[in-house]
Design an enzyme around this catalytic site. Structure first.
Site, short mmCIF file in Angstrom:
data_model
loop_
_atom_site.label_atom_id
_atom_site.label_comp_id
_atom_site.label_asym_id
_atom_site.label_seq_id
_atom_site.Cartn_x
_atom_site.Cartn_y
_atom_site.Cartn_z
N ASP A 6 12.85 11.56 16.66
CA ASP A 6 11.84 11.49 17.59
C ASP A 6 10.92 10.30 17.09
O ASP A 6 10.27 10.36 15.99
CB ASP A 6 10.89 12.81 17.45
CG ASP A 6 9.66 12.76 17.83
OD1 ASP A 6 9.26 11.85 18.51
OD2 ASP A 6 8.56 13.63 17.67
N LYS A 68 4.67 1.50 20.23
CA LYS A 68 5.81 2.04 21.07
C LYS A 68 5.56 1.74 22.47
O LYS A 68 6.66 1.41 23.47
CB LYS A 68 5.79 3.46 20.86
CG LYS A 68 6.68 4.46 21.86
CD LYS A 68 6.98 5.84 21.30
CE LYS A 68 7.10 6.79 22.16
NZ LYS A 68 7.71 7.99 21.91
N GLU A 145 11.22 13.35 26.01
CA GLU A 145 10.56 13.92 25.00
C GLU A 145 10.49 15.41 25.62
O GLU A 145 10.76 16.36 24.81
CB GLU A 145 9.28 13.30 24.57
CG GLU A 145 9.67 12.26 23.68
CD GLU A 145 8.41 11.29 23.68
OE1 GLU A 145 7.38 11.53 23.73
OE2 GLU A 145 8.88 10.11 22.93
N ASP A 168 2.79 17.59 27.14
CA ASP A 168 3.25 16.81 26.22
C ASP A 168 2.28 15.60 26.10
O ASP A 168 2.39 14.45 26.80
CB ASP A 168 4.77 16.45 26.30
CG ASP A 168 5.09 15.36 25.02
OD1 ASP A 168 4.24 15.21 23.98
OD2 ASP A 168 6.28 15.00 24.97
#
Ligand code: AMP
Length: 567
Positions: A6, A68, A145, A168
Site C-alpha cells: 500500500d 503521491k 485502493e 476511502d
C-alpha cells in the site's frame, strides 16, 4: 512470493499472504507504518520513512512528503543538490519497504502488487509501475485502493450477498466504491472519486482559518511574517484536525515575541469552513450510487477507510447521507494492504484462495476529441466522445468508428482524454496518436479501439478500415510519462544515491532496540541510555563507516548488558 504494497500518501505498508492469512510486515524499527517521507541531510545522503519524518519540522526545505498525487507529472522536488520526480521519491519508499521485508522474511523479493487510488489517471498508474521498476520490483498488478479494502472487508466478514460501500479518504485522494459479494465473487459495481481531495485539504482549511483569525485579531508589527510560520501553522492545524476527531473543540496556538496567539475552533466551525470540501465528498457518493443503480437504503454496510475518514465532520456527513451510523471496524491503517496481499496471493494462485473471484471496474470514462456538427447551433465544436464508459467491468476492449472532418485530410490526430465532461478542457488529456491517411481513399473511416486492462492501463489502437493499416498504440505527448532512455538514466542516477547510514538495517535495528529499552528503564540507567542514543545518532551523521561500526558494537554491548539486567 509476491508481496502486497500500500503506497500511501502519508504512510506505506507491505504485507504477504502466507497461505492462511495476511501478515503485515514490520519495518526495521518494528512499526507497520513507514511514513511516505524522504529527506536529505547536509551531506547529501538520503533518509526515508521515520528518520525523514523527524526532519520535517527541523529541515522542511530538505524534506518532502505528500508527493503521491504528483506522480506522473513533470513536477520536480528539489532536495539540496538532488532533484526528484514523484515516482523517484516513491521508488525510494518502495525500496525501503522491499529491503525491510527481505530482512524480515529472509529471502529476496522481486515481485509486487501495488495499490493505487481508483481515480489515478493513466499517467499516474504508469508512474506507479515505473516507481516499482526503479525500486527493483516487477509490478505484477496494480489494484484500486477501495477494491483492496473491499476484498479485505468482504473476506473477513464472511458475508453472504451484501452490497457495501467503501468510503476511502486518504491523505491526498478520495475514492468511493460500491461492492457486492455473493458466493465467493466480489464484484465492484461502481467506483468514483476525486484524486485531488484528501485529508491535506482539510488541514489547509484549518490552517487558513487560523491565519484569518490572526490577521483579524492581532495588530502585528511589520516584521511579523506569516510565511515564516507556514510549517508551524500547518503542524498546529494537523494537530487540531486530529483533536477534532475525538473532541468537540480544540485550540491552535502560535507564539511570537512571547505573545501567544490562540484560536479556539469547534467542530461546528470546522464543518462550516470545510463545507465546500464536504460538498465535494458528497458528489462522488451520489454518482457511485447512481452508477450502481442502488439507493442509499440498499447499501447494507458502509466501511470507512483511510486516515482522514476519522474526522468527526466527515463521519457525520456520511451518516446523514445514509441515515445511519457508519461501520468502522476494520483497522483503517492496514485494511488496504491486507486486500493487496490477498490479491498478491490470488495472483500467485494460492490454493486457499481458490474459490474467490474478483471483478473490478474502470472508474472513469475514456474517449477521444471529436468534431460534431450535428448539434444545432454548435457547428464544428470539438468535444469529448467516450469510447469506454465509466464503471465498465475490466478488462475491456471497445471500438468506435470515426471519419476525418475534412475532405482532403491527410493526417488525423486522435486526442485521448479521461473524464466525464462534454468540454475537453474539463477532462484530463492523456496523449495523442497521429495517423497518416493515404490519398484518394474511397472509405476514410478509422476504427479507434481502446483496451483497458486489469491494471487500469490504457492501450489505443487505430485501424484505417480501407487498408487495415494499424497505428502504433503508444500514447505520445504525455509529459508525465518517461521514455525508455529517460527511465534508464533515472535508474542509473538512483543507484548512485548515497543512502544515509541511519537507513542501514543494522543501525536501525540497534536504534530501535535502544529506544524500546529506553521506554522500559528509569532513572540513571535511562539517562545514560539516552546519552548513548544521542551519541550514536551523531556518529551515524558523521557517515564514517569505521566510526559507525565501532560505535554500533559498543552500543550493542551496552544494550545486551542493560537488557540482561532488566530481565
Ligand atoms: P492515509 O493516507 O490513509 O494514511 O491518510 C492520511 C490522512 O489521514 C492524513 O491527512 C492525516 O492527517 C489523516 N488522519 C489520520 N488520522 C487521523 C485522525 N485521527 N483524525 C483526522 N485525520 C486523520
Amino acid at each position: 512470493m509476491i508481496v502486497g504494497i500500500d503506497l500511501g500518501t502519508t504512510n506505506s505498508l507491505i504485507a504477504v499472504w502466507d497461505s492462511t492469512e495476511v501478515k503485515v510486515i514490520p519495518n526495521a524499527l518494528g512499526r507497520l507504518l513507514t511514513p511516505s517521507v524522504v529527506s536529505v541531510d547536509d551531506k547529501g545522503a538520503i533518509l526515508v520513512g521515520e528518520p525523514a519524518l523527524n526532519r520535517m519540522v527541523t529541515h522542511p526545505e530538505l524534506t518532502v512528503a505528500n508527493f503521491k498525487r504528483l506522480m506522473g507529472t513533470d513536477t520536480l522536488f528539489k532536495l539540496g543538490s538532488h532533484s526528484f520526480r514523484a515516482e523517484e521519491l516513491s521508488a525510494l519508499i518502495l525500496k525501503r519497504l522491499k529491503e525491510d521485508a527481505e530482512n524480515f522474511l529472509g529471502f529476496p523479493i522481486t515481485e509486487a502488487v501495488i495499490s493505487v487510488p481508483a481515480y489515478f489517471s493513466d499517467a499516474q498508474r504508469k508512474a506507479t509501475k515505473l516507481a516499482g521498476k526503479l525500486a527493483g520490483l516487477k509490478v505484477e498488478r496494480l489494484i484500486n485502493e477501495p477494491t483492496a479494502a473491499g476484498i479485505a472487508h468482504g473476506l473477513q466478514e464472511k458475508m453472504d450477498e451484501t452490497n457495501y460501500l467503501i468510503f476511502d479518504l486518504g491523505g491526498g485522494t478520495f475514492d468511493v466504491s460500491i461492492l457486492t459479494i455473493f458466493s465467493g465473487i466480489i464484484e465492484v459495481r461502481a467506483s468514483c472519486g476525486d484524486n485531488l481531495l484528501g485529508g491535506v485539504d482539510f488541514t489547509n482549511i484549518l490552517k487558513n482559518s487560523f491565519v484569518n483569525y490572526i490577521k483579524a485579531n492581532y495588530n502585528l508589527e511589520q516584521s511579523f511574517s506569516l510565511s515564516a510560520f507556514q510549517n508551524k501553522l500547518y503542524e498546529q492545524a494537523e494537530l487540531a484536525k486530529y483533536n477534532l476527531s475525538i473532541h468537540s473543540e480544540t485550540v491552535m496556538k502560535l507564539t511570537w515575541n512571547s505573545e501567544v496567539m490562540a484560536f479556539h475552533c469547534s467542530n461546528q466551525d470546522f464543518e462550516k469552513a470545510a463545507e465546500a470540501l464536504l460538498q465535494r465528498l458528497r458528489e462522488p457518493i451520489k454518482k457511485v450510487l447512481n452508477d450502481a443503480g442502488l439507493s442509499p437504503s440498499q447499501i447494507e454496510q458502509i466501511v470507512l477507510v483511510g486516515g482522514a475518514s476519522r474526522m468527526a465532520i466527515v463521519k457525520k456527513m456520511v451518516s446523514r447521507m445514509f441515515g445511519r451510523l457508519c461501520l468502522l471496524h476494520l483497522d483503517p491503517d492496514t485494511v488496504i494492504v491486507q486486500g493487496v496481499a490477498i490479491q498478491a496471493g490470488l495472483k500467485a494462485r494460492d490454493k486457499a484462495l481458490d474459490e474467490i473471484v474478483i471483478t473490478d471496474v474502470c472508474p472513469f470514462s475514456l474517449g477521444v476529441a471529436v468534431y460534431n456538427d450535428t448539434i444545432p447551433g454548435q457547428a464544428g465544436i470539438l468535444h469529448f466522445d467516450p469510447i469506454i464508459e465509466r464503471n465498465t467491468v475490466i478488462p475491456t476492449s471497445r471500438a468506435r468508428i470515426y471519419y476525418p472532418s475534412q475532405e482532403n485530410q491527410e493526417k488525423v490526430e486522435i486526442k485521448i482524454y479521461q473524464g466525464e465532461n462534454f468540454s475537453l478542457e474539463k477532462n484530463i488529456f492523456l496523449g495523442s496518436l497521429t495517423i497518416n491517411l493515404p490519398k484518394n481513399l474511397p472509405d476514410k473511416s478509422i476504427e479507434v479501439r481502446f483496451t483497458y486492462d486489469i491494471n487500469g492501463l490504457l492501450e489505443v489502437e487505430s485501424t484505417i478500415i480501407a487498408t487495415q493499416a494499424k497505428a502504433r498504440t503508444v500514447i505520445e505527448g504525455n509529459p508525465g510519462i518517461l521514455s525508455e532512455n529517460q527511465i534508464a538514466e533515472r535508474l542509473a542516477s538512483l543507484k548512485q544515491l548515497k543512502i544515509h547510514p541511519r537507513e542501514k538495517t543494522e543501525n536501525l535495528l540497534v536504534l530501535s532496540h535502544a529506544e524500546r529499552l529506553y521506554e522500559d528503564l528509569t532513572g540513571d540507567k535511562r539517562n545514560y541510555l539516552g546519552m548513548l542514543i544521542k551519541d550514536f545518532i551523531k556518529t551515524l551523521d558523521s557517515q564514517d563507516p569505521q566510526l559507525i561500526l565501532r560505535a554500533r558494537m559498543q552500543v550493542e554491548k551496552v544494550l545486551d548488558h542493560l537488557q540482561t539486567e532488566l530481565n
